[in-house]
Design a protein around this motif. Structure first.
Motif, PDB file in Angstrom:
ATOM      1  N   GLU A 184       0.829  -1.177   0.256  1.00  0.00           N
ATOM      2  CA  GLU A 184      -0.083   0.073  -0.009  1.00  0.00           C
ATOM      3  C   GLU A 184       0.982   1.157   0.043  1.00  0.00           C
ATOM      4  N   SER A 185       1.996   1.205   0.445  1.00  0.00           N
ATOM      5  CA  SER A 185       3.024   2.256   0.549  1.00  0.00           C
ATOM      6  C   SER A 185       3.930   2.071  -0.677  1.00  0.00           C
ATOM      7  N   LEU A 186       4.345   0.970  -0.869  1.00  0.00           N
ATOM      8  CA  LEU A 186       5.554   0.481  -1.830  1.00  0.00           C
ATOM      9  C   LEU A 186       4.961   1.153  -3.201  1.00  0.00           C
ATOM     10  N   ILE A 187       3.943   0.821  -3.792  1.00  0.00           N
ATOM     11  CA  ILE A 187       3.411   1.108  -5.025  1.00  0.00           C
ATOM     12  C   ILE A 187       3.021   2.610  -5.380  1.00  0.00           C
ATOM     13  N   PRO A 188       2.645   3.337  -4.533  1.00  0.00           N
ATOM     14  CA  PRO A 188       2.621   4.837  -4.559  1.00  0.00           C
ATOM     15  C   PRO A 188       4.219   5.376  -4.727  1.00  0.00           C
ATOM     16  N   SER A 189       4.963   4.726  -3.705  1.00  0.00           N
ATOM     17  CA  SER A 189       6.228   5.314  -3.916  1.00  0.00           C
ATOM     18  C   SER A 189       6.843   5.138  -5.310  1.00  0.00           C
ATOM     19  N   VAL A 190       6.969   3.841  -5.931  1.00  0.00           N
ATOM     20  CA  VAL A 190       7.222   3.462  -7.063  1.00  0.00           C
ATOM     21  C   VAL A 190       6.823   4.705  -8.139  1.00  0.00           C
ATOM     22  N   LEU A 191       5.539   4.799  -8.113  1.00  0.00           N
ATOM     23  CA  LEU A 191       4.789   5.810  -8.898  1.00  0.00           C
ATOM     24  C   LEU A 191       5.275   7.289  -8.978  1.00  0.00           C
ATOM     25  N   GLU A 192       5.854   7.605  -7.724  1.00  0.00           N
ATOM     26  CA  GLU A 192       6.471   8.876  -7.447  1.00  0.00           C
ATOM     27  C   GLU A 192       7.996   8.971  -8.281  1.00  0.00           C
ATOM     28  N   GLN A 193       8.534   7.786  -8.499  1.00  0.00           N
ATOM     29  CA  GLN A 193       9.938   8.108  -9.073  1.00  0.00           C
ATOM     30  C   GLN A 193      10.103   8.746 -10.177  1.00  0.00           C
ATOM     31  N   LYS A 194      10.895   9.924 -10.033  1.00  0.00           N
ATOM     32  CA  LYS A 194      11.216  10.532 -11.358  1.00  0.00           C
ATOM     33  C   LYS A 194      10.116  11.422 -11.842  1.00  0.00           C
ATOM     34  N   VAL A 195       9.016  11.603 -11.079  1.00  0.00           N
ATOM     35  CA  VAL A 195       8.090  12.511 -11.916  1.00  0.00           C
ATOM     36  C   VAL A 195       7.528  13.645 -10.765  1.00  0.00           C
ATOM     37  N   THR A 196       6.793  14.314 -11.163  1.00  0.00           N
ATOM     38  CA  THR A 196       6.167  15.510 -10.120  1.00  0.00           C
ATOM     39  C   THR A 196       5.414  14.844  -9.190  1.00  0.00           C
TER      40      THR A 196
ATOM     41  N   THR B 165      -4.619  -8.407  -9.545  1.00  0.00           N
ATOM     42  CA  THR B 165      -5.423  -7.314 -10.036  1.00  0.00           C
ATOM     43  C   THR B 165      -4.261  -6.265 -10.640  1.00  0.00           C
ATOM     44  N   TRP B 166      -3.320  -6.031 -10.005  1.00  0.00           N
ATOM     45  CA  TRP B 166      -2.238  -5.013 -10.308  1.00  0.00           C
ATOM     46  C   TRP B 166      -1.111  -5.762 -11.547  1.00  0.00           C
ATOM     47  N   ALA B 167      -1.410  -7.145 -11.302  1.00  0.00           N
ATOM     48  CA  ALA B 167      -0.517  -8.055 -12.189  1.00  0.00           C
ATOM     49  C   ALA B 167      -1.202  -8.246 -13.635  1.00  0.00           C
ATOM     50  N   LEU B 168      -2.440  -7.946 -13.719  1.00  0.00           N
ATOM     51  CA  LEU B 168      -3.181  -8.268 -15.044  1.00  0.00           C
ATOM     52  C   LEU B 168      -3.416  -6.900 -15.444  1.00  0.00           C
TER      53      LEU B 168
ATOM     54  N   ALA C 269       6.154   0.764 -14.295  1.00  0.00           N
ATOM     55  CA  ALA C 269       5.110  -0.109 -14.235  1.00  0.00           C
ATOM     56  C   ALA C 269       5.905  -1.423 -13.949  1.00  0.00           C
ATOM     57  N   SER C 270       6.938  -1.845 -14.939  1.00  0.00           N
ATOM     58  CA  SER C 270       7.443  -3.162 -14.639  1.00  0.00           C
ATOM     59  C   SER C 270       8.104  -3.355 -13.133  1.00  0.00           C
ATOM     60  N   THR C 271       8.533  -2.345 -12.342  1.00  0.00           N
ATOM     61  CA  THR C 271       8.896  -2.485 -10.998  1.00  0.00           C
ATOM     62  C   THR C 271       7.817  -2.930 -10.193  1.00  0.00           C
ATOM     63  N   ILE C 272       6.680  -2.080 -10.597  1.00  0.00           N
ATOM     64  CA  ILE C 272       5.444  -2.730  -9.588  1.00  0.00           C
ATOM     65  C   ILE C 272       4.889  -3.932 -10.070  1.00  0.00           C
ATOM     66  N   LEU C 273       5.167  -4.609 -11.259  1.00  0.00           N
ATOM     67  CA  LEU C 273       4.579  -5.776 -11.549  1.00  0.00           C
ATOM     68  C   LEU C 273       5.537  -7.034 -10.957  1.00  0.00           C
ATOM     69  N   ARG C 274       7.004  -6.444 -10.805  1.00  0.00           N
ATOM     70  CA  ARG C 274       7.735  -7.413 -10.230  1.00  0.00           C
ATOM     71  C   ARG C 274       7.652  -7.445  -8.857  1.00  0.00           C
TER      72      ARG C 274
ATOM     73  N   VAL D   4      14.095  -6.245  -5.231  1.00  0.00           N
ATOM     74  CA  VAL D   4      13.548  -6.225  -6.519  1.00  0.00           C
ATOM     75  C   VAL D   4      14.094  -5.262  -7.161  1.00  0.00           C
ATOM     76  N   PRO D   5      14.307  -5.626  -8.533  1.00  0.00           N
ATOM     77  CA  PRO D   5      14.932  -4.550  -9.532  1.00  0.00           C
ATOM     78  C   PRO D   5      13.889  -3.402  -9.568  1.00  0.00           C
ATOM     79  N   GLY D   6      14.517  -2.374  -9.513  1.00  0.00           N
ATOM     80  CA  GLY D   6      13.590  -0.752  -9.746  1.00  0.00           C
ATOM     81  C   GLY D   6      13.350  -0.331  -8.485  1.00  0.00           C
ATOM     82  N   ILE D   7      13.660  -1.075  -7.398  1.00  0.00           N
ATOM     83  CA  ILE D   7      13.496  -0.602  -5.860  1.00  0.00           C
ATOM     84  C   ILE D   7      14.763  -0.393  -5.256  1.00  0.00           C
ATOM     85  N   GLY D   8      14.972   1.066  -5.146  1.00  0.00           N
ATOM     86  CA  GLY D   8      16.311   1.465  -4.538  1.00  0.00           C
ATOM     87  C   GLY D   8      16.005   2.116  -3.211  1.00  0.00           C
ATOM     88  N   PRO D   9      17.206   2.580  -2.439  1.00  0.00           N
ATOM     89  CA  PRO D   9      17.042   3.334  -1.331  1.00  0.00           C
ATOM     90  C   PRO D   9      15.903   4.334  -1.170  1.00  0.00           C
TER      91      PRO D   9
END
Length: 243
Positions: free
Chosen positions: A57-69, A105-108, A124-129, A155-160
């Motif tokens: 619930e916290s990880l997916i929104p954090s991935v969405l915030e990578q490198k964008v406003t 559902t995220w995976a599909l 998107a690929s990071t979230i799917l992984r 998980v590739p795509g998830i950093g510090p």
């Protein structure tokens, strides 16, 4: 505080309500070392770090915030949750609250729906992984914050940056500093040393007196409003969904 809950997770939510409100936090352990931090603490005496006990619930929104406003990330989250999630149960929801999609559902979600939401293939690929190993991700909530971050970063795509943003919320981690952020080092450097060009190394050195409570110190600095004046335009928004 009085709580009411509905749906399959009602009992779980009410059991966790104290931690969601910061009951497991220990703000009394924090000792301010700088005037700006002490002033912010005085003005925000009720600040508590909450613990959700939920990783994805916290990880997916954090991935969405990578490198964008922030606006772009919030828009993507809103579009995806409303399209693929479920309306929240209970009379107070009234069609305005939605439950995050389940891992399967995220995976599909088709590739074009990620594109329409403005999410590039890398995020998107990071979230799917991550959702493919959802159970392993959620196990991290029973680990110490540092160990949980190490688990997430497998998980590739998830950093510090992403792992810290996650455990700050899932664990209420008082010491998880967000490194790799575009703005935070300069804000901390400016507030504590008048150095707007500070990088992660300088920021961590300045926060060293708050070891064990560095995230709380950074939160208080952000709440102080003491930030350097902007020298450049804001990051431009890119709507890849329109391409």
């Amino acid at each position: 505080v009085r709580g009411e809950a509905w749906g399959p997770g009602a009992e779980w939510l009410l059991d966790r309500l104290p931690e969601l409100l910061g009951a497991s936090d220990a703000p009394e352990a924090f000792v301010p070392r700088h005037r700006v931090v002490a002033t912010a603490l005085h003005r925000r005496p009720g600040l508590r770090l909450t613990r959700t006990g939920l990783v994805l619930e916290s990880l997916i929104p954090s991935v969405l915030e990578q490198k964008v406003t922030t606006d772009e990330a919030y828009r993507a989250w809103r579009l995806l949750v409303r399209k693929f999630g479920e309306p929240a149960p209970g009379p107070a929801a009234d069609g305005r609250l939605w439950v995050m999609p389940a891992p399967r559902t995220w995976a599909l979600i088709p590739s074009w729906e990620w594109h329409r939401a403005g999410v590039d293939n890398k995020r998107a690929s990071t979230i799917l992984r991550a959702v493919r190993v959802a159970a392993r991700m959620e196990e991290a909530v029973r680990m110490a914050p540092a160990e949980a971050q190490a688990r997430l970063e497998v998980v590739p795509g998830i950093g510090p940056w992403t792992s810290a943003e996650t455990v700050q919320r899932s664990h209420g981690a008082a010491d998880a500093v967000t490194v790799g952020d575009l703005h935070l080092p300069g804000i901390v450097g400016w507030a504590l040393a008048g150095d707007r060009e500070a990088d992660d190394c300088v920021m961590l050195e300045l926060l060293e007196p708050y070891a064990g409570q560095r995230h709380r110190a950074a939160r208080l600095i952000l709440l102080s409003g003491r930030v350097p004046a902007r020298r450049a335009p804001k990051m431009p928004r890119w709507d890849i969904g329109g391409l």
